[in-house]
Design a protein around this motif. Structure first.
Motif, PDB file in Angstrom:
ATOM      1  N   THR A 139     -71.775 -21.562 -16.811  1.00  0.00           N
ATOM      2  CA  THR A 139     -71.612 -20.311 -15.859  1.00  0.00           C
ATOM      3  C   THR A 139     -71.579 -19.154 -16.790  1.00  0.00           C
ATOM      4  O   THR A 139     -70.879 -19.244 -17.840  1.00  0.00           O
ATOM      5  CB  THR A 139     -70.677 -20.149 -14.735  1.00  0.00           C
ATOM      6  OG1 THR A 139     -69.500 -20.232 -15.386  1.00  0.00           O
ATOM      7  CG2 THR A 139     -71.188 -21.230 -13.794  1.00  0.00           C
ATOM      8  N   GLU A 140     -71.941 -17.831 -16.476  1.00  0.00           N
ATOM      9  CA  GLU A 140     -71.494 -16.697 -17.284  1.00  0.00           C
ATOM     10  C   GLU A 140     -69.912 -16.442 -17.229  1.00  0.00           C
ATOM     11  O   GLU A 140     -69.368 -16.082 -18.096  1.00  0.00           O
ATOM     12  CB  GLU A 140     -72.169 -15.470 -16.633  1.00  0.00           C
ATOM     13  CG  GLU A 140     -71.998 -14.262 -17.206  1.00  0.00           C
ATOM     14  CD  GLU A 140     -72.392 -14.141 -19.017  1.00  0.00           C
ATOM     15  OE1 GLU A 140     -71.740 -13.448 -19.680  1.00  0.00           O
ATOM     16  OE2 GLU A 140     -73.372 -15.074 -19.104  1.00  0.00           O
ATOM     17  N   GLU A 141     -69.320 -16.683 -16.097  1.00  0.00           N
ATOM     18  CA  GLU A 141     -67.958 -16.676 -16.128  1.00  0.00           C
ATOM     19  C   GLU A 141     -67.241 -17.479 -16.859  1.00  0.00           C
ATOM     20  O   GLU A 141     -66.290 -17.086 -17.708  1.00  0.00           O
ATOM     21  CB  GLU A 141     -67.521 -16.934 -14.836  1.00  0.00           C
ATOM     22  CG  GLU A 141     -67.892 -15.956 -13.644  1.00  0.00           C
ATOM     23  CD  GLU A 141     -69.390 -15.945 -13.276  1.00  0.00           C
ATOM     24  OE1 GLU A 141     -69.957 -14.889 -12.809  1.00  0.00           O
ATOM     25  OE2 GLU A 141     -70.003 -17.235 -13.601  1.00  0.00           O
ATOM     26  N   ALA A 142     -67.750 -18.752 -17.079  1.00  0.00           N
ATOM     27  CA  ALA A 142     -66.988 -19.584 -18.263  1.00  0.00           C
ATOM     28  C   ALA A 142     -67.176 -19.135 -19.555  1.00  0.00           C
ATOM     29  O   ALA A 142     -66.407 -19.029 -20.524  1.00  0.00           O
ATOM     30  CB  ALA A 142     -67.673 -21.113 -18.149  1.00  0.00           C
ATOM     31  N   LEU A 143     -68.616 -18.479 -19.860  1.00  0.00           N
ATOM     32  CA  LEU A 143     -68.674 -17.886 -21.139  1.00  0.00           C
ATOM     33  C   LEU A 143     -67.752 -16.671 -21.362  1.00  0.00           C
ATOM     34  O   LEU A 143     -67.190 -16.719 -22.511  1.00  0.00           O
ATOM     35  CB  LEU A 143     -70.321 -17.737 -21.483  1.00  0.00           C
ATOM     36  CG  LEU A 143     -70.517 -17.080 -22.728  1.00  0.00           C
ATOM     37  CD1 LEU A 143     -70.256 -17.940 -23.932  1.00  0.00           C
ATOM     38  CD2 LEU A 143     -71.987 -16.848 -22.729  1.00  0.00           C
ATOM     39  N   GLY A 148     -62.914 -14.226 -24.012  1.00  0.00           N
ATOM     40  CA  GLY A 148     -61.406 -13.748 -23.686  1.00  0.00           C
ATOM     41  C   GLY A 148     -60.677 -14.249 -24.689  1.00  0.00           C
ATOM     42  O   GLY A 148     -59.691 -13.573 -25.163  1.00  0.00           O
ATOM     43  N   TYR A 149     -60.813 -15.663 -24.836  1.00  0.00           N
ATOM     44  CA  TYR A 149     -59.897 -16.336 -25.577  1.00  0.00           C
ATOM     45  C   TYR A 149     -59.918 -15.740 -27.105  1.00  0.00           C
ATOM     46  O   TYR A 149     -59.295 -15.546 -27.762  1.00  0.00           O
ATOM     47  CB  TYR A 149     -59.981 -17.640 -25.512  1.00  0.00           C
ATOM     48  CG  TYR A 149     -59.416 -18.766 -26.747  1.00  0.00           C
ATOM     49  CD1 TYR A 149     -58.095 -18.803 -26.693  1.00  0.00           C
ATOM     50  CD2 TYR A 149     -60.300 -19.291 -27.716  1.00  0.00           C
ATOM     51  CE1 TYR A 149     -57.341 -19.569 -27.640  1.00  0.00           C
ATOM     52  CE2 TYR A 149     -59.833 -19.902 -28.631  1.00  0.00           C
ATOM     53  CZ  TYR A 149     -58.329 -20.073 -28.746  1.00  0.00           C
ATOM     54  OH  TYR A 149     -57.682 -20.747 -29.815  1.00  0.00           O
ATOM     55  N   VAL A 150     -61.483 -15.630 -27.478  1.00  0.00           N
ATOM     56  CA  VAL A 150     -61.658 -15.348 -28.655  1.00  0.00           C
ATOM     57  C   VAL A 150     -61.181 -13.948 -29.111  1.00  0.00           C
ATOM     58  O   VAL A 150     -60.503 -13.640 -30.247  1.00  0.00           O
ATOM     59  CB  VAL A 150     -63.202 -15.347 -29.066  1.00  0.00           C
ATOM     60  CG1 VAL A 150     -63.623 -14.610 -30.381  1.00  0.00           C
ATOM     61  CG2 VAL A 150     -63.786 -16.598 -28.888  1.00  0.00           C
ATOM     62  N   ALA A 151     -61.210 -13.019 -28.374  1.00  0.00           N
ATOM     63  CA  ALA A 151     -60.762 -11.727 -28.500  1.00  0.00           C
ATOM     64  C   ALA A 151     -59.069 -11.781 -28.520  1.00  0.00           C
ATOM     65  O   ALA A 151     -58.491 -10.834 -29.245  1.00  0.00           O
ATOM     66  CB  ALA A 151     -61.131 -10.784 -27.235  1.00  0.00           C
TER      67      ALA A 151
END
Length: 441
Positions: A139-143, A148-151
């Motif tokens: 899902t787009e939410e999972a991506l 968010g984790y990357v940022a």
């Protein structure tokens, strides 16, 4: 002592690789989305896996362009350029043929390479594989959660919970994994890379793979659903699917890591099935001059022949530039094949642009599929489909099949949805990146 890192030249880009082991077969490890070949050796379980490979094979590991120790690039590559990089590494290492071990995001690249160059691929082992990005992030939410984790936390190793949950309580492993994140790619590069990966879809080319294939997947894999591996194995002719328990995505982590090593060794060192190389994946291009009869009548025989000579010379120059293979002329058009779809699309765009300089309008059609090269002229459904797509193209239009559209994702080529050929969706090429074209030689 770890191997020395070397560099292979792919166009203007340097690709970092290591070669080690002296076994009788060649194995190329095609990495997941980020890697660093020197950092591999600092994790004992990873070093153990590589040492096991080197006990029976000559092994090559490499970092894809834009990641690890390879050159950073202004634009991340599509699958065409990644195939060029893989081939450049094999050439630099003196490997005419190798077995490929494609891991996670490296699996689609390995599949495309095996289908396009079956003479250079001895066998194909895939781990944690998928044909469509939705098996990775459904899902787009999972991506967005990953972004968010990357940022906020990229480089901390916090994603070990997703990639190797069995090692989540191992502080030393999490520190190593955090360093792997940092040395693999910067947060901005990871975000750009994942946006490009989100367009991956190789479903249509899986049936074109003709090399022996082993698909390994853990049933509880928390990063890539086991359904991704099942889909790949179901669509590659004769592929064997090995499902193992566990939820780790990293193949060298988890209690059954040795079982994965056992399966790979048995597969790579077993007897080889003969692979016919006259059927390969190729991108087929048909071009045609619009209104040629009327144009010839208006110009007269001599001027028309002169124009055709100029047009044909232009096409041949661009075929050379984009590494296309001229098959035949079709009166006022051409039939050509390419070993990469993005290369074929850019060639068609260049041909159409140059033709307009001579007052000529060109229509073109492209399709990627399995072709039979046993005769003087390639044959098969892919050729027929490409010809029909070209016949559907309006003056000045370049149409491609949905298969081509899926495979050029992330390569800087802009497409708009158009009409359909029977049940096959067609797309019109709107723009092909000049930057990417300059690096596709």
């Amino acid at each position: 002592m770890q191997p020395v890192t070397q560099y292979a030249k792919s166009g203007d880009v340097h690709i970092a690789y290591q070669a080690f082991g002296e076994g009788p077969i060649n194995v190329v490890v095609v990495p997941g989305f980020v890697s660093n070949v020197e950092n591999y050796w600092d994790e004992p379980s990873f070093a153990r896996f590589l040492t096991r490979l080197a006990s029976y094979a000559r092994v090559v590991t490499f970092d894809k362009r834009g990641t690890g120790m390879s050159d950073r690039v202004a634009e991340l590559p599509g699958l065409d350029q990644r195939m060029d990089d893989l081939r450049a590494v094999m050439d630099a290492a003196g490997m005419e043929q190798a077995s490929l071990f494609g891991i996670s995001e490296g699996a689609p690249l390995s599949v495309l390479f095996a289908a396009t160059y079956p003479d250079r691929c001895r066998a194909l082992a895939l781990y944690g594989s998928f044909s469509r990005f939705s098996y990775w992030f459904p899902t787009e939410e999972a991506l967005q959660a990953f972004f968010g984790y990357v940022a906020q936390a990229w480089g901390t190793g916090g994603s070990v919970q997703r990639f190797a949950p069995s090692r989540a309580d191992d502080a030393a492993f999490q520190r190593w994994w955090g360093r792997n994140e940092r040395l693999g790619a910067s947060p901005a590069a990871v975000t750009q890379l994942m946006r490009m990966n989100s367009q991956i879809d190789i479903s249509a080319i899986l049936p074109a793979v003709r090399v022996p294939t082993l698909v390994i997947h853990r049933t509880g894999d928390k990063a890539v659903s086991v359904e991704g591996g099942r889909d790949v194995a179901a669509k590659i002719p004769g592929a064997r699917l090995l499902e193992l328990p566990g939820d780790d995505h990293l193949y060298y982590a988890g209690p059954n890591a040795e079982e994965i090593s056992d399966a790979i060794e048995e597969f790579f060192t077993g007897s080889r099935t003969h692979v016919p190389v006259d059927r390969v994946l190729a991108t087929v291009l048909f071009t045609d001059i619009v209104g040629s009869t009327e144009k010839a009548a208006a110009l007269g025989d001599q001027r028309w022949r002169d124009l055709l000579d100029h047009h044909h010379a232009t096409i041949r120059r661009n075929l050379t530039r984009f590494r296309g293979r001229e098959v035949k002329t079709t009166g006022d058009g051409f039939l050509a094949t390419f070993d990469g779809p993005a290369r074929g699309v850019r060639c068609a765009c260049a041909i159409a642009e140059r033709a307009s300089w001579h007052g000529v309008t060109v229509a073109a059609g492209l399709h990627t599929g399995e072709c039979d090269f046993s005769g003087a002229v390639p044959s098969g459904a892919a050729v027929r489909i490409a010809e029909r797509i070209a016949q559907c193209a309006a003056p000045g239009e370049i149409l491609v099949s949905s298969t081509v559209s899926d495979l050029v994702a992330g390569s800087g080529i802009e497409l708009t949805a158009g009409r359909a050929l029977d049940t096959l969706p067609l797309f019109e090429v709107r723009r092909a990146s000049a930057f990417a074209a300059s690096n596709l030689r």
